[in-house]
Design a protein around this motif. Sequence first.
Motif, PDB file in Angstrom:
ATOM      1  N   THR A 274       0.855  -1.186   0.000  1.00 57.31           N
ATOM      2  CA  THR A 274       0.000   0.000   0.000  1.00 57.31           C
ATOM      3  C   THR A 274       0.891   1.236   0.000  1.00 57.31           C
ATOM      4  O   THR A 274       1.953   1.243   0.625  1.00 57.31           O
ATOM      5  CB  THR A 274      -0.942   0.030   1.223  1.00 57.31           C
ATOM      6  OG1 THR A 274      -0.172  -0.060   2.423  1.00 57.31           O
ATOM      7  CG2 THR A 274      -1.961  -1.095   1.160  1.00 57.31           C
ATOM      8  N   TRP A 275       0.451   2.271  -0.704  1.00 54.76           N
ATOM      9  CA  TRP A 275       1.184   3.532  -0.780  1.00 54.76           C
ATOM     10  C   TRP A 275       0.355   4.610  -0.098  1.00 54.76           C
ATOM     11  O   TRP A 275      -0.873   4.700  -0.301  1.00 54.76           O
ATOM     12  CB  TRP A 275       1.400   3.934  -2.235  1.00 54.76           C
ATOM     13  CG  TRP A 275       2.431   3.137  -2.963  1.00 54.76           C
ATOM     14  CD1 TRP A 275       3.733   3.486  -3.176  1.00 54.76           C
ATOM     15  CD2 TRP A 275       2.261   1.869  -3.598  1.00 54.76           C
ATOM     16  NE1 TRP A 275       4.371   2.512  -3.894  1.00 54.76           N
ATOM     17  CE2 TRP A 275       3.498   1.508  -4.171  1.00 54.76           C
ATOM     18  CE3 TRP A 275       1.183   0.985  -3.732  1.00 54.76           C
ATOM     19  CZ2 TRP A 275       3.685   0.324  -4.875  1.00 54.76           C
ATOM     20  CZ3 TRP A 275       1.369  -0.194  -4.415  1.00 54.76           C
ATOM     21  CH2 TRP A 275       2.598  -0.517  -4.984  1.00 54.76           C
ATOM     22  N   TRP A 276       1.027   5.456   0.692  1.00 51.42           N
ATOM     23  CA  TRP A 276       0.367   6.498   1.486  1.00 51.42           C
ATOM     24  C   TRP A 276       1.091   7.831   1.332  1.00 51.42           C
ATOM     25  O   TRP A 276       2.319   7.866   1.276  1.00 51.42           O
ATOM     26  CB  TRP A 276       0.380   6.107   2.959  1.00 51.42           C
ATOM     27  CG  TRP A 276      -0.238   4.775   3.221  1.00 51.42           C
ATOM     28  CD1 TRP A 276       0.390   3.556   3.180  1.00 51.42           C
ATOM     29  CD2 TRP A 276      -1.595   4.515   3.535  1.00 51.42           C
ATOM     30  NE1 TRP A 276      -0.509   2.556   3.455  1.00 51.42           N
ATOM     31  CE2 TRP A 276      -1.741   3.119   3.684  1.00 51.42           C
ATOM     32  CE3 TRP A 276      -2.708   5.326   3.727  1.00 51.42           C
ATOM     33  CZ2 TRP A 276      -2.948   2.527   3.999  1.00 51.42           C
ATOM     34  CZ3 TRP A 276      -3.916   4.731   4.048  1.00 51.42           C
ATOM     35  CH2 TRP A 276      -4.033   3.346   4.175  1.00 51.42           C
ATOM     36  N   ASP A 277       0.324   8.902   1.311  1.00 52.60           N
ATOM     37  CA  ASP A 277       0.895  10.250   1.372  1.00 52.60           C
ATOM     38  C   ASP A 277       0.959  10.605   2.854  1.00 52.60           C
ATOM     39  O   ASP A 277      -0.027  11.066   3.434  1.00 52.60           O
ATOM     40  CB  ASP A 277       0.014  11.232   0.600  1.00 52.60           C
ATOM     41  CG  ASP A 277       0.582  12.635   0.601  1.00 52.60           C
ATOM     42  OD1 ASP A 277       1.786  12.796   0.896  1.00 52.60           O
ATOM     43  OD2 ASP A 277      -0.174  13.578   0.319  1.00 52.60           O
ATOM     44  N   ALA A 278       2.116  10.330   3.474  1.00 47.53           N
ATOM     45  CA  ALA A 278       2.240  10.494   4.925  1.00 47.53           C
ATOM     46  C   ALA A 278       3.714  10.535   5.315  1.00 47.53           C
ATOM     47  O   ALA A 278       4.571  10.062   4.559  1.00 47.53           O
ATOM     48  CB  ALA A 278       1.560   9.324   5.635  1.00 47.53           C
ATOM     49  N   PRO A 279       4.017  11.053   6.500  1.00 38.91           N
ATOM     50  CA  PRO A 279       5.393  10.980   6.990  1.00 38.91           C
ATOM     51  C   PRO A 279       5.793   9.528   7.223  1.00 38.91           C
ATOM     52  O   PRO A 279       4.937   8.662   7.452  1.00 38.91           O
ATOM     53  CB  PRO A 279       5.358  11.740   8.320  1.00 38.91           C
ATOM     54  CG  PRO A 279       4.088  12.515   8.319  1.00 38.91           C
ATOM     55  CD  PRO A 279       3.145  11.796   7.409  1.00 38.91           C
ATOM     56  N   TYR A 280       7.091   9.268   7.204  1.00 35.21           N
ATOM     57  CA  TYR A 280       7.591   7.905   7.351  1.00 35.21           C
ATOM     58  C   TYR A 280       7.088   7.227   8.613  1.00 35.21           C
ATOM     59  O   TYR A 280       6.731   6.058   8.606  1.00 35.21           O
ATOM     60  CB  TYR A 280       9.128   7.908   7.341  1.00 35.21           C
ATOM     61  CG  TYR A 280       9.715   6.527   7.415  1.00 35.21           C
ATOM     62  CD1 TYR A 280       9.798   5.733   6.277  1.00 35.21           C
ATOM     63  CD2 TYR A 280      10.154   5.995   8.620  1.00 35.21           C
ATOM     64  CE1 TYR A 280      10.314   4.453   6.333  1.00 35.21           C
ATOM     65  CE2 TYR A 280      10.671   4.714   8.688  1.00 35.21           C
ATOM     66  CZ  TYR A 280      10.754   3.946   7.549  1.00 35.21           C
ATOM     67  OH  TYR A 280      11.249   2.676   7.614  1.00 35.21           O
ATOM     68  N   ASP A 281       7.028   7.959   9.710  1.00 34.76           N
ATOM     69  CA  ASP A 281       6.653   7.359  10.993  1.00 34.76           C
ATOM     70  C   ASP A 281       5.162   7.503  11.322  1.00 34.76           C
ATOM     71  O   ASP A 281       4.748   7.278  12.457  1.00 34.76           O
ATOM     72  CB  ASP A 281       7.503   7.936  12.118  1.00 34.76           C
ATOM     73  CG  ASP A 281       7.368   9.443  12.248  1.00 34.76           C
ATOM     74  OD1 ASP A 281       6.708  10.078  11.382  1.00 34.76           O
ATOM     75  OD2 ASP A 281       7.922  10.005  13.204  1.00 34.76           O
ATOM     76  N   ALA A 282       4.339   7.834  10.321  1.00 32.62           N
ATOM     77  CA  ALA A 282       2.897   8.010  10.548  1.00 32.62           C
ATOM     78  C   ALA A 282       2.256   6.701  11.009  1.00 32.62           C
ATOM     79  O   ALA A 282       2.697   5.617  10.636  1.00 32.62           O
ATOM     80  CB  ALA A 282       2.220   8.496   9.271  1.00 32.62           C
ATOM     81  N   ASP A 283       1.221   6.833  11.807  1.00 34.43           N
ATOM     82  CA  ASP A 283       0.431   5.671  12.236  1.00 34.43           C
ATOM     83  C   ASP A 283      -0.539   5.337  11.107  1.00 34.43           C
ATOM     84  O   ASP A 283      -1.534   6.033  10.909  1.00 34.43           O
ATOM     85  CB  ASP A 283      -0.311   6.008  13.531  1.00 34.43           C
ATOM     86  CG  ASP A 283      -1.064   4.829  14.096  1.00 34.43           C
ATOM     87  OD1 ASP A 283      -0.722   3.677  13.751  1.00 34.43           O
ATOM     88  OD2 ASP A 283      -1.996   5.054  14.890  1.00 34.43           O
ATOM     89  N   LEU A 284      -0.228   4.298  10.342  1.00 34.44           N
ATOM     90  CA  LEU A 284      -1.015   3.935   9.168  1.00 34.44           C
ATOM     91  C   LEU A 284      -1.668   2.575   9.360  1.00 34.44           C
ATOM     92  O   LEU A 284      -1.103   1.702  10.016  1.00 34.44           O
ATOM     93  CB  LEU A 284      -0.106   3.887   7.931  1.00 34.44           C
ATOM     94  CG  LEU A 284       0.564   5.204   7.566  1.00 34.44           C
ATOM     95  CD1 LEU A 284       1.628   4.987   6.502  1.00 34.44           C
ATOM     96  CD2 LEU A 284      -0.468   6.219   7.115  1.00 34.44           C
ATOM     97  N   PRO A 285      -2.849   2.386   8.776  1.00 38.29           N
ATOM     98  CA  PRO A 285      -3.513   1.081   8.905  1.00 38.29           C
ATOM     99  C   PRO A 285      -2.777   0.007   8.113  1.00 38.29           C
ATOM    100  O   PRO A 285      -2.259   0.268   7.029  1.00 38.29           O
ATOM    101  CB  PRO A 285      -4.908   1.328   8.333  1.00 38.29           C
ATOM    102  CG  PRO A 285      -4.784   2.529   7.479  1.00 38.29           C
ATOM    103  CD  PRO A 285      -3.641   3.346   8.023  1.00 38.29           C
TER     104      PRO A 285
END
Length: 84
Positions: A50-61
């Motif tokens: 999965t690809w996300w527009d977020a900081p590296y250390d973001a809390d992602l699902p």
Amino acid sequence: MTVALMWEARAVEGRGEDLLSWARRQELAGPPPLRRETFRAPQDRVLVITWWDAPYDADLPELPEPDAELVTRPVHRWRFESMG
């Protein structure tokens, strides 16, 4: 920044299609990722990126662990940042 989460599992012998189907049915909490792809490989392995527009250390699902009777080992997970 674009962050890619990789989720990889190996199915019990002969259960590769079951694991693939299970992974495809899993929904992620929150907003959808920019992109999601599912792959399979020999030895009944399944990979989801999965690809996300977020900081590296973001809390992602992330995808959860499948039931123990479906996999031969714990899921492997990696996080990467895009370098362009």
